[in-house]
Every structure is written in C-alpha cells, then in structure tokens.
Design an enzyme around this catalytic site. Structure first.
Site, short mmCIF file in Angstrom:
data_model
loop_
_atom_site.label_atom_id
_atom_site.label_comp_id
_atom_site.label_asym_id
_atom_site.label_seq_id
_atom_site.Cartn_x
_atom_site.Cartn_y
_atom_site.Cartn_z
N ASP A 160 44.98 32.57 41.23
CA ASP A 160 45.70 30.73 40.17
C ASP A 160 45.11 30.62 38.96
O ASP A 160 44.75 29.79 37.99
CB ASP A 160 44.44 29.52 41.49
CG ASP A 160 45.03 29.90 42.97
OD1 ASP A 160 46.32 29.80 43.16
OD2 ASP A 160 44.00 29.79 43.31
N HIS A 216 37.36 41.31 48.97
CA HIS A 216 38.97 40.79 49.27
C HIS A 216 38.85 41.49 47.72
O HIS A 216 38.17 42.44 47.26
CB HIS A 216 38.92 39.25 48.08
CG HIS A 216 37.99 39.52 47.25
ND1 HIS A 216 36.72 39.16 46.92
CD2 HIS A 216 38.59 39.25 45.82
CE1 HIS A 216 36.23 38.74 45.47
NE2 HIS A 216 37.27 39.29 44.54
P1 H2U Z 1 36.51 37.59 41.66
O1 H2U Z 1 35.91 36.97 42.58
O2 H2U Z 1 36.83 39.60 42.44
O3 H2U Z 1 37.19 37.87 40.65
O4 H2U Z 1 37.95 37.63 42.52
C1 H2U Z 1 38.79 36.11 43.20
C2 H2U Z 1 39.43 35.89 42.45
O5 H2U Z 1 40.06 34.81 43.18
C3 H2U Z 1 39.79 35.64 40.89
O6 H2U Z 1 40.40 36.70 40.29
C4 H2U Z 1 40.13 34.39 41.93
C5 H2U Z 1 39.91 33.80 41.01
O7 H2U Z 1 41.12 33.72 39.79
N1 H2U Z 1 40.06 32.95 42.25
C6 H2U Z 1 42.45 31.96 42.64
O8 H2U Z 1 42.70 32.25 42.22
N2 H2U Z 1 42.12 30.81 42.95
C7 H2U Z 1 40.41 30.09 43.84
O9 H2U Z 1 40.48 28.71 44.23
C8 H2U Z 1 39.57 30.91 43.91
C9 H2U Z 1 39.39 32.15 43.01
#
Ligand code: H2U
Length: 352
Positions: A80, A168
C-alpha cells in the site's frame, strides 16, 4: 630475528569481493582488545499468534481499507506504500552529465509467510517453508515477465527497521537493474568471458574443496561465510548445480532449500538465543526484456546480512572508516563459519 609468518587469524590483511569488486579490511588482532560493552540478553518479545489490529494478519484491515482474506498459507498483496509505481511521468533526458536522472517504474508486493504472527522461518514446519519457496519462484515468474529485476528480500527484526513482527518478506520489481545487481552482472559476465565458467560455480568448487568456510551443506545446497564477508555473520546460500533463477529449481531442490534454510536460520537464532535479525535477499539472472539474453554467467544465490556483532543487542555499525574508506571486520570469515557450523540444528526454543 625472522618476521613471523602470515597467519590470517592473527594478522591484518585485505580481502577482495569479486562480485562487488570491493575490498574489506580484516583486523583479527583487534579481537584481543578489552570489551566492556553490554552483552546481556534482553527479555524475549512475546508476540501474539493473531492480532486483529496487525495489518498483515488474516482478516485484518490494511492501511488502504482493504480487508485481508482469512488466508491459511502464504498471502501476497500489493504494498500500500509502494516505493515503485507501475507508471509515472518520465524525467527529461539529462541536460548535464553531473545531474542525471532516469526513469524508474515497478511494482512492490508483500508476501506473508504464515497466518501466525508468532512464527519465523526456522520454527515453521518444513511444508510451510516450502510454500514460501514456491511463492518466491511464482512471483519471480509473474513479475519477471515485465520487469528487469525482481528483488525478493526479507528484513527481519526491529534493528533492521522492520516494523511488523508478522513473518513476511517484500518484493520490489524494477524496470531497471539496481546498483548491486548491475555490479554483480558486470563482474560475473567479465569472469565468464575470461574463464569460460560461471564465477560462482568456481567459487562453490573452491569452498567445497577447502572446507574452511562451510556453515551447512546438503545434497543440493551450500551455505558459506563468504571469503570476502563484511558483516560479522554474513552468509551466502547457493545451489550446487548451475541454476540461473528461483523458478528453475526442481521439486527436490526446493524441498532441500527449505531444509537448509531452516538449519541456517536455526543456527543464527542459536548464536545469541534470540530471534536473529537480518536483511536477506535473492540474486538471480535478470528477467523481463533481459530474459532473452545469454545469462549463463549468473548463478542464483541468497545473501544474508545480519547486523549483530557480539550479542543479541550489540550491533555492528558501518561508520567512520567504513563510511569514508572501506568496510572492515575483526573476526575472520573462517572463525565465524566454525562457530556457526558447531551450533546445534535444534532451535533453542524447542529445548525448553
Ligand atoms: P516492513 O515492516 O518490513 O516494513 O514490512 C511491512 C510492509 O507492509 C511495508 O512495506 C506494508 C508496508 O508498506 N504495509 C502495507 O502495504 N499495508 C499496510 O496496511 C501495513 C503495511
């Protein structure tokens, strides 16, 4: 008096990384200096198996308002907050060589490894890890149809800036070859031209012959602390067969990869009896429009870069001389390989 003979475990020297064409300074004599820093283990973080407020969990609502399905295996979604969007206005051609910009398009995705937030790869069932391997391959096929480079990477632990404990990884697929893959492509191509063999296949033969830096090995895979490692516990995971990309792995090689990853990551966790942080990622032959080129110089490999130095809390900082001159390490690659090799293959949490 004769000068003492060179001993790599005692005497300063430099080592060359043929992939990046960079040198690392090795200073093993510094291991003798006194250390009064923190070494105690912090209390283990308690992570609930399911948190409805965690946007990576099954059934949770993400930042963009979308609700995750009640997934029971791996789950992939488009990030996102993507750093790369599929399209956008193109920058103008460079007006001066000192101020160049170029186009950058892409797609970013997140792969949740498991519905449970309290699991990590080393403590997951083998079949669950195998599903992650298959998803890595599927994503490479899917995004590799369009993009030159499909970077799969896992950022694990708060110390690596990972905000979410749910297991993840991320994928950033790019319409260009990023800096490190570009360097690696150049150096492997050059070696292949000069020697007629893939650089990393020759490297695998050398490591199997010398047996000084092997951490773990099975029929299809090899884990070594690379001769040129920079991070204290850095490792490289390679298939023993010449393989260009993840989707080329056979069924047997995929099972064997799940097994060796569990072993490596268990050893990592056992090192300081903590959930060992790292950034890891896969490097394989470029994809997209570069798929039709001859990529025989490439060998698939994963790179693991853990930040820890001395304990679960003492991190190595790449600062000072390293920022301004060259990377440096104290403990040698061989000493670390021996430590990791001798650690048990049973996870410390399973013993208690
Ligand atoms: P990290 O904690 O490694 O940053 O990974 C979480 C990823 O998930 C991060 O890239 C995405 C964040 O942008 N994310 C979403 O796309 N949507 C959400 O609602 C929360 C996190």
């Amino acid at each position: 008096m004769d000068a003492p003979e060179f001993d790599p475990t005692e005497h300063q020297h430099r080592r060359y990384n043929p992939l990046t064409e960079e040198w690392v300074l090795v200073s093993p004599h510094r291991l003798k200096r006194p250390w009064s820093g923190q070494v105690e283990k912090p209390p283990e973080e308690v992570i609930p198996p399911h948190d409805p407020k965690n946007p990576l969990c099954p059934g949770a609502t993400r930042a963009n308002g979308k609700v995750n399905p009640n997934y029971d295996g791996v789950f992939v979604f488009e990030n996102d907050f993507s750093a790369l969007l599929k399209s956008g206005p193109e920058p103008a051609p460079p007006a001066h060589p000192l101020m160049q910009s170029a186009s950058a398009n892409g797609t970013c995705r997140v792969i949740c490894f498991h519905p449970r937030s309290d699991l990590t790869l080393p403590v997951m069932e083998m079949a669950d890890v195998r599903r992650v391997v298959d998803e890595w391959a599927n994503q490479t096929v899917d995004l590799g149809k369009t993009y030159d480079w499909v970077q799969i990477f896992e950022n694990k632990g708060k110390v690596m800036g990972c905000s979410n404990p749910h297991p993840h990884c991320q994928i950033w697929a790019c319409s260009f070859l990023p800096t490190y893959p570009q360097k690696s492509d150049n150096s492997q191509r050059k070696y292949f031209k000069e020697h007629g063999r893939p650089m990393l296949m020759d490297y695998i033969s050398l490591e199997l012959e010398k047996k000084e830096r092997i951490v773990a090995e099975n029929d299809h895979w090899l884990v070594v602390v690379p001769y040129w490692a920079v991070w204290p516990y850095e490792t490289m995971l390679l298939p023993k067969r010449h393989v260009l990309r993840l989707p080329d792995l056979t069924d047997e090689e995929r099972n064997s990869l799940a097994a060796i990853m569990k072993i490596l990551l268990t050893k990592y966790d056992n090192m300081f009896e903590c959930s060992f942080p790292y950034s890891m990622g896969w490097h394989g032959a470029p994809t997209g429009p570069r798929m039709t080129e001859d990529n025989s110089h490439w060998q698939l490999h994963a790179l693991y870069y853990p930040p820890l130095l001395r304990s679960a809390t003492v991190k190595k900082f790449m600062v000072g001389f390293e920022m301004l001159a060259q990377a440096q390490r104290d403990i040698t690659a061989e000493q670390v390989a021996e430590k990791l090799r001798n650690l048990p293959e049973t996870h410390y949490r399973m013993k208690k």
